[in-house]
Design a protein around this motif. Sequence first.
Motif, PDB file in Angstrom:
ATOM      1  N   ASP A  21      -5.918   7.158  -0.380  1.00  0.00           N
ATOM      2  CA  ASP A  21      -6.414   6.113   0.462  1.00  0.00           C
ATOM      3  C   ASP A  21      -5.338   5.129   1.307  1.00  0.00           C
ATOM      4  OD1 ASP A  21      -8.948   5.199   1.633  1.00  0.00           O
ATOM      5  OD2 ASP A  21      -8.497   3.373   0.795  1.00  0.00           O
ATOM      6  N   GLY A  22      -5.347   5.300   2.423  1.00  0.00           N
ATOM      7  CA  GLY A  22      -4.407   4.461   3.192  1.00  0.00           C
ATOM      8  C   GLY A  22      -3.206   5.359   3.394  1.00  0.00           C
ATOM      9  N   GLU A  23      -2.880   6.419   2.595  1.00  0.00           N
ATOM     10  CA  GLU A  23      -1.644   7.024   3.198  1.00  0.00           C
ATOM     11  C   GLU A  23      -1.588   7.451   4.272  1.00  0.00           C
ATOM     12  OE1 GLU A  23       0.679  10.979   1.462  1.00  0.00           O
ATOM     13  OE2 GLU A  23      -0.926  10.085   0.232  1.00  0.00           O
ATOM     14  N   ALA A  24      -0.154   7.486   5.169  1.00  0.00           N
ATOM     15  CA  ALA A  24      -0.131   7.997   6.405  1.00  0.00           C
ATOM     16  C   ALA A  24       1.208   9.020   6.315  1.00  0.00           C
ATOM     17  CB  ALA A  24       0.110   6.960   7.755  1.00  0.00           C
ATOM     18  N   LEU A  48      -1.118  11.542  10.768  1.00  0.00           N
ATOM     19  CA  LEU A  48      -2.583  11.395  10.249  1.00  0.00           C
ATOM     20  C   LEU A  48      -2.492  10.314   9.197  1.00  0.00           C
ATOM     21  CD1 LEU A  48      -2.195  15.316   9.189  1.00  0.00           C
ATOM     22  CD2 LEU A  48      -2.859  14.372  11.174  1.00  0.00           C
ATOM     23  N   ARG A  49      -3.671   9.952   8.861  1.00  0.00           N
ATOM     24  CA  ARG A  49      -3.995   8.890   7.824  1.00  0.00           C
ATOM     25  C   ARG A  49      -5.348   9.084   7.471  1.00  0.00           C
ATOM     26  NH1 ARG A  49      -3.796   2.543   9.759  1.00  0.00           N
ATOM     27  NH2 ARG A  49      -5.409   3.296  10.878  1.00  0.00           N
ATOM     28  N   PHE A  50      -5.192   8.643   5.937  1.00  0.00           N
ATOM     29  CA  PHE A  50      -6.296   9.333   4.934  1.00  0.00           C
ATOM     30  C   PHE A  50      -7.299   8.160   4.500  1.00  0.00           C
ATOM     31  CE2 PHE A  50      -2.898  12.296   5.001  1.00  0.00           C
ATOM     32  CZ  PHE A  50      -3.380  13.393   5.334  1.00  0.00           C
ATOM     33  N   HIS A  51      -8.471   8.176   4.587  1.00  0.00           N
ATOM     34  CA  HIS A  51      -9.165   7.185   4.068  1.00  0.00           C
ATOM     35  C   HIS A  51     -10.441   7.771   3.136  1.00  0.00           C
ATOM     36  CE1 HIS A  51      -7.265   4.695   7.209  1.00  0.00           C
ATOM     37  NE2 HIS A  51      -7.387   5.780   7.975  1.00  0.00           N
ATOM     38  N   SER A  52     -10.754   7.153   2.190  1.00  0.00           N
ATOM     39  CA  SER A  52     -11.821   7.659   1.324  1.00  0.00           C
ATOM     40  C   SER A  52     -13.226   6.798   1.634  1.00  0.00           C
ATOM     41  CB  SER A  52     -11.347   7.259  -0.187  1.00  0.00           C
ATOM     42  OG  SER A  52     -12.261   7.783  -1.125  1.00  0.00           O
ATOM     43  N   GLY A  53     -14.033   7.747   1.515  1.00  0.00           N
ATOM     44  CA  GLY A  53     -15.571   6.909   1.774  1.00  0.00           C
ATOM     45  C   GLY A  53     -16.213   7.213   2.896  1.00  0.00           C
ATOM     46  N   TYR A  54     -17.199   6.527   3.166  1.00  0.00           N
ATOM     47  CA  TYR A  54     -18.067   6.997   4.436  1.00  0.00           C
ATOM     48  C   TYR A  54     -17.721   6.212   5.670  1.00  0.00           C
ATOM     49  CZ  TYR A  54     -21.290   9.462   1.120  1.00  0.00           C
ATOM     50  OH  TYR A  54     -21.793  10.458   0.384  1.00  0.00           O
TER      51      TYR A  54
END
Length: 376
Positions: A228-231, A268-274
């Motif tokens: 989560d939050g990684e780019a 690219l950036r990653f986010h966990s959740g809805y």
Amino acid sequence: MECAAKGSQRRCSGSANRRCDGCGAVFYCSLSHQISHWNVHKDECGRLKRQMGRVQLLNDFPFTFYQEATYQVCEKMETRCSFLDKLGIHRAGIWICECSCGSSVFSLDHLRSDKGWSLSSRLCPCREPLSILKKQLCSWSEYYEWRGIPLDSPVALLLHWPLTVYQAIQLAFAKELILETSDELCIHYLGPERELYQVAVFGELHALLPGVQVHIDFVGPAVLHDRDGEAISLCSYAHCMEANCCCKTPKSESSSHTNTGKSSKITLRFHSGYYHERYKELTKEFLPDLIIAPNAGIAAYKSWLPTIELIREIEIPAVFSDYCEEACHLAANCITSVTGTPPTIPVQLNSFRQPLAVEDSALLLPCYSNCFLFGI
């Protein structure tokens, strides 16, 4: 196949081998189940029959392997695993999640590392194109010709991800939902799953959108919490397997210029959740230009309701895809019931759908990843 009346008050009596004579798309375990389900099925039977009439169009691909990847998989003469094995890419690198047996070996290592195409340079777009795009791509044939890839190459099985992004952007351009002259694009990409293990292929956006700074936020419950939050920045194309290919040289690791003189950048950036839970945090820096939700399954998951309501409120254009036309039809009805208006972009076949049929689909309709598109 499952009985279309499964889940009703009566228990299924056996395997579903009784086919509806009207649409030919659904099966039942018994005559009694078919009769009892008619009150439900009669409203969709004609629609499914029309969709079944387009089967040949859905299965129409230019590749030398299209028979094995479409008809033979649908008829269970071939499996996705056996097909990939014949191509020499079964469970190899970024191909690992394209079969059911590969799903059990997903790991953080596969998510973080760029394992490349596992193909020769002849078969994959590991380098910049020889020329920039002079017109909009409209088919796999046009893309393969432009990139100089032979039609026996399986790369379309993974390139449907960036090409569907490209197609969604073109649809938004055509409807004047976003500016075609923009040299920056921010995309919120909802509900990613297997593409999280194939992020290297999004490097192809360097060629598809030359000179454009593309920022993609992947948002969904399938994103691992420790990511989560990684780019990450994709500074090159996915590599081939040849050690001496020029795609391995330091020059190819720098930002792509794609013969335009202007550098492109893919972040690219990653986010966990809805999405509806993360939206405020995501938009602290800037608003998205476009929302893309591949294989959304809007009608199948209640969690989409607050997200659709949010998209209506923020008035950001959104393009969705799904595995078959019926799923998109049901999704469009759901969206209309929430927004009060039909989709701005009507349901249409995606020219860049994945050319490998989905196994064991709920309907006899051919299903492909990113098969149909529509938007609001």
